[in-house]
Write a protein that holds these residues in place. Structure first.
Motif, PDB file in Angstrom:
ATOM      1  N   SER A   1      -5.861  -1.288   1.280  1.00  0.00           N
ATOM      2  CA  SER A   1      -4.930  -1.065   2.386  1.00  0.00           C
ATOM      3  C   SER A   1      -3.492  -1.086   1.890  1.00  0.00           C
ATOM      4  O   SER A   1      -3.031  -2.095   1.344  1.00  0.00           O
ATOM      5  N   ILE A   2      -2.809   0.044   2.075  1.00  0.00           N
ATOM      6  CA  ILE A   2      -1.369   0.166   1.829  1.00  0.00           C
ATOM      7  C   ILE A   2      -0.824   0.933   3.027  1.00  0.00           C
ATOM      8  O   ILE A   2      -0.933   2.160   3.092  1.00  0.00           O
ATOM      9  N   PRO A   3      -0.249   0.250   4.019  1.00  0.00           N
ATOM     10  CA  PRO A   3       0.123   0.927   5.261  1.00  0.00           C
ATOM     11  C   PRO A   3       1.216   1.969   5.126  1.00  0.00           C
ATOM     12  O   PRO A   3       1.269   2.925   5.897  1.00  0.00           O
ATOM     13  N   SER A   4       2.135   1.795   4.175  1.00  0.00           N
ATOM     14  CA  SER A   4       3.178   2.783   3.905  1.00  0.00           C
ATOM     15  C   SER A   4       3.751   2.482   2.531  1.00  0.00           C
ATOM     16  O   SER A   4       3.422   1.459   1.924  1.00  0.00           O
ATOM     17  N   ASN A   5       4.583   3.368   2.037  1.00  0.00           N
ATOM     18  CA  ASN A   5       5.137   3.266   0.685  1.00  0.00           C
ATOM     19  C   ASN A   5       5.767   1.900   0.422  1.00  0.00           C
ATOM     20  O   ASN A   5       6.823   1.579   0.975  1.00  0.00           O
ATOM     21  N   PRO A   6       5.165   1.077  -0.442  1.00  0.00           N
ATOM     22  CA  PRO A   6       5.746  -0.239  -0.715  1.00  0.00           C
ATOM     23  C   PRO A   6       6.824  -0.213  -1.793  1.00  0.00           C
ATOM     24  O   PRO A   6       7.447  -1.240  -2.066  1.00  0.00           O
ATOM     25  N   PHE A   7       7.066   0.980  -2.405  1.00  0.00           N
ATOM     26  CA  PHE A   7       7.934   1.078  -3.577  1.00  0.00           C
ATOM     27  C   PHE A   7       9.219   1.850  -3.294  1.00  0.00           C
ATOM     28  O   PHE A   7       9.837   2.408  -4.204  1.00  0.00           O
ATOM     29  N   MET A   8       9.658   1.879  -2.054  1.00  0.00           N
ATOM     30  CA  MET A   8      10.865   2.609  -1.699  1.00  0.00           C
ATOM     31  C   MET A   8      12.062   2.108  -2.511  1.00  0.00           C
ATOM     32  O   MET A   8      12.252   0.912  -2.699  1.00  0.00           O
ATOM     33  N   ASP A   9      12.861   3.071  -2.987  1.00  0.00           N
ATOM     34  CA  ASP A   9      14.075   2.791  -3.764  1.00  0.00           C
ATOM     35  C   ASP A   9      13.794   2.041  -5.067  1.00  0.00           C
ATOM     36  O   ASP A   9      14.649   1.298  -5.563  1.00  0.00           O
ATOM     37  N   CYS A  10      12.604   2.222  -5.631  1.00  0.00           N
ATOM     38  CA  CYS A  10      12.298   1.711  -6.967  1.00  0.00           C
ATOM     39  C   CYS A  10      12.354   2.875  -7.956  1.00  0.00           C
ATOM     40  O   CYS A  10      11.897   3.974  -7.639  1.00  0.00           O
TER      41      CYS A  10
END
Length: 578
Positions: A416-425
């Motif tokens: 489960s990954i509900p949305s992009n957890p890596f924004m601005d990385c």
């Protein structure tokens, strides 16, 4: 330009409860109606005012009716931070007032209609006469105040940010001091809590920087969280033979629960928690900025929500293997540089390390199953994290703005990954371990193979990108902040472009949306300020709010299409195509 969310630890901590962090719940949204300047929601057949479209000035009379509905309530923070408001008069129809709606305003009085059955004004101070509760003290008043005899409760946030309040006399009749009741009353230099008070709420005296000491009477048997966080206490004392609490060298403990409740914020240097302590309570050390080292003894099982939040001087910490749970924002905005979470820990809360700008590395317990929302957000020095096999969930914005993180591998256990957890990385690729049943990496781009969704595109990838055919969904924030992406080709299989999908992709100049797409999410192309042209087919029947904010793009639309009407309604330049 990218829009970044600012989180203030003191506000986050206000909503915490011990051990909430492993599971989150969402409250249903309420419809907000307008009537003239008023914003309101309907509750139990009556209107509850939650604010105004334009902040009112001077003296304000709250109406007794809106659009045919009786005004029966005033919502939490409805008029907070209004510096132009002098006074408020409440009609007889209002029978419910949530936590101080006038906090941080500049009001000098609160008036109440004489026939109101629930509330009354005593010398301009708002009381609930049924519950004998002080609801709101006018925030612009200065000097001393004596709470009337017979008052039973000092309500939540009743004196919040009354910075001119120099002293307060609390009568013996008071039994409860509510959460945040005197928070940010910076001119208070001393408070006498009378015998008779049984409860003190969370953050009741938070940021009372004039307070240097506090005495807890024997009558107090219930203290929620840390009422004294961010004050300038050098010690907290407890009356002799107290049945529940004790002071150990000026540190407050609940001796029945063997819990450290509150550490005096003004102390500096090192501290060894006594042997026999089982729990480090919610916010126990929060914003103890002079604290440089803490020794946690074997036997401690729980580190509470916000326990070490804001401890900027705390650069290292050893967590014993007796600890099984670490709460929400436990180390947020602290000075930690390295941390090992032992395998005894099975749960770490949301935002646990948020804002730990000096955190270089962290070793996660092999037995955690969840990396929560915002767990490592704004950890700008974090260069790498090994996500243990066994983790099944990676939360929203879990690694947001980790500007030193260049690669990540998602284990096979994550489903489960509900949305992009890596924004601005600045990731160059996102890898997935072999055998993952849900996710895969396609040339370093993260996909959910079950949903046929593009989940996350590496922020440091340059140039053009062609989304693979067969993709149905471009997930929420999938390309967020990918400012090196110059063009994207969307295949004719895609039906949905998620919220903020391309937000901040400021090198995109043109986008053609295929006629398979029916929905474009909120803020989908926001802040793509070089975007000059977007072709939208007539298959699109839903476009979210601010989808093209700050782009300046011309929308190419079909005549008579939904997109044409959307452009008209939102005053966006458009042109027809055939």
């Amino acid at each position: 330009m990218k829009m970044k969310k600012k989180l203030y630890v003191c506000l986050i901590l206000a909503a915490m409860a011990l051990f909430v962090a492993c599971v989150g719940t969402a409250e249903p949204e309420q419809r907000i109606d307008t009537s003239g300047q008023w914003l309101y929601v309907l509750e139990d057949g009556g209107a509850t005012i939650i604010g105004c479209e334009v902040k009112p000035e001077g003296d304000l009379a709250i109406p007794s009716e809106l659009d045919g509905y009786a005004v029966t309530g005033i919502g939490r923070w409805a008029f907070s931070s209004n510096r132009a408001l002098i006074g408020v008069t409440i009609p007889a129809s209002v029978t419910n007032i949530e936590e101080n709606p006038f906090s941080s305003s500049a009001i000098r009085y609160v008036g109440v209609a004489s026939e109101n059955p629930v509330f009354e004004s005593i010398d301009g101070v708002l009381f609930d006469k049924e519950q004998k509760r002080l609801v709101s003290y006018p925030h612009a008043r200065e000097g001393a105040y004596a709470i009337p005899e017979g008052t039973l409760q000092i309500g939540e946030s009743a004196f919040y940010r009354c910075e001119g309040l120099t002293s307060v006399t609390i009568p013996d009749s008071v039994t409860r001091i509510g959460s945040w009741a005197f928070a940010y009353c910076r001119s208070l230099t001393s408070v006498n809590i009378p015998e008779g008070v049984t409860q003190i709420g969370d953050f009741a005296f938070s940021s009372c920087t004039g307070l240097t000491s506090m005495n807890i009477p024997n009558s107090v048997t219930d203290i929620e969280g840390n009422p004294f966080a961010r004050s300038k206490l050098t010690r907290i004392d407890v009356e002799a033979n107290h049945p529940v609490f004790e002071s150990v060298d000026g540190v407050l403990f609940n001796k029945q629960q063997k819990m450290l409740v509150a550490y005096p914020d003004a102390r500096e240097g090192t501290y060894s928690i006594p042997e026999g302590t089982l729990i480090i309570g919610d916010s126990a050390f929060t914003y103890c900025v002079g604290l440089t080292n803490v020794t946690i003894p074997d036997g401690v099982t729980h580190i509470g929500a916000g326990a070490f939040g804001g401890c900027k001087g705390l650069t290292s910490l050893t967590i014993p293997d007796s600890v099984v749970q670490i709460g929400y924002v436990a180390f947020a905005h602290s000075g930690l540089t390295n941390l090992i979470i032992p395998d005894s820990v099975t749960c770490i809360g949301d935002s646990t390390f948020e804002g730990c700008e000096s955190l270089i590395s962290v070793t996660l317990s092999a037995n955690i199953t969840r990396i929560g929302d915002w767990t490592f957000a704004y950890c700008n020095s974090l260069t790498g994290v090994i996500i243990p096999e066994g983790v099944t969930y990676i939360g929203r914005l879990a690694f947001y703005d980790c500007t030193s993180l260049t690669s990540i591998t998602i284990p096979a256990s994550v489903t489960s990954i509900p949305s992009n957890p890596f924004m601005d990385c600045p990731l160059t690729r996102i890898d997935v371990s072999a055998g993952n049943p849900v996710f895969e990496s396609v040339r370093g781009v993260l996909f959910n193979t079950q949903q046929k969704a593009l989940v996350a595109y590496p922020g440091a990838k340059r140039g053009a990108y062609t989304i693979p055919k067969g993709t149905l969904l471009i997930g929420d924030s999938a390309f967020y902040g990918c400012d090196r992406l110059t063009s994207v080709t969307i295949p004719s299989t895609v039906t949905h472009i998620g919220d903020s999908a391309f937000e901040g992709c400021d090198r995109l100049t043109r986008v053609t949306i295929p006629d398979s797409v029916t929905q474009i999410g909120n803020g989908a192309f926001r802040w793509c300020y070089r975007l000059t042209r977007v072709t939208i087919p007539d298959s699109v029947v839903e476009i979210g709010w601010n989808a093209f904010e700050r782009t300046g793009a011309t929308l190419r639309v079909r005549q008579g299409s939904f997109a044409e009407q959307y452009a008209k309604d939102n005053e966006i330049t458009y042109a027809f195509y055939r």
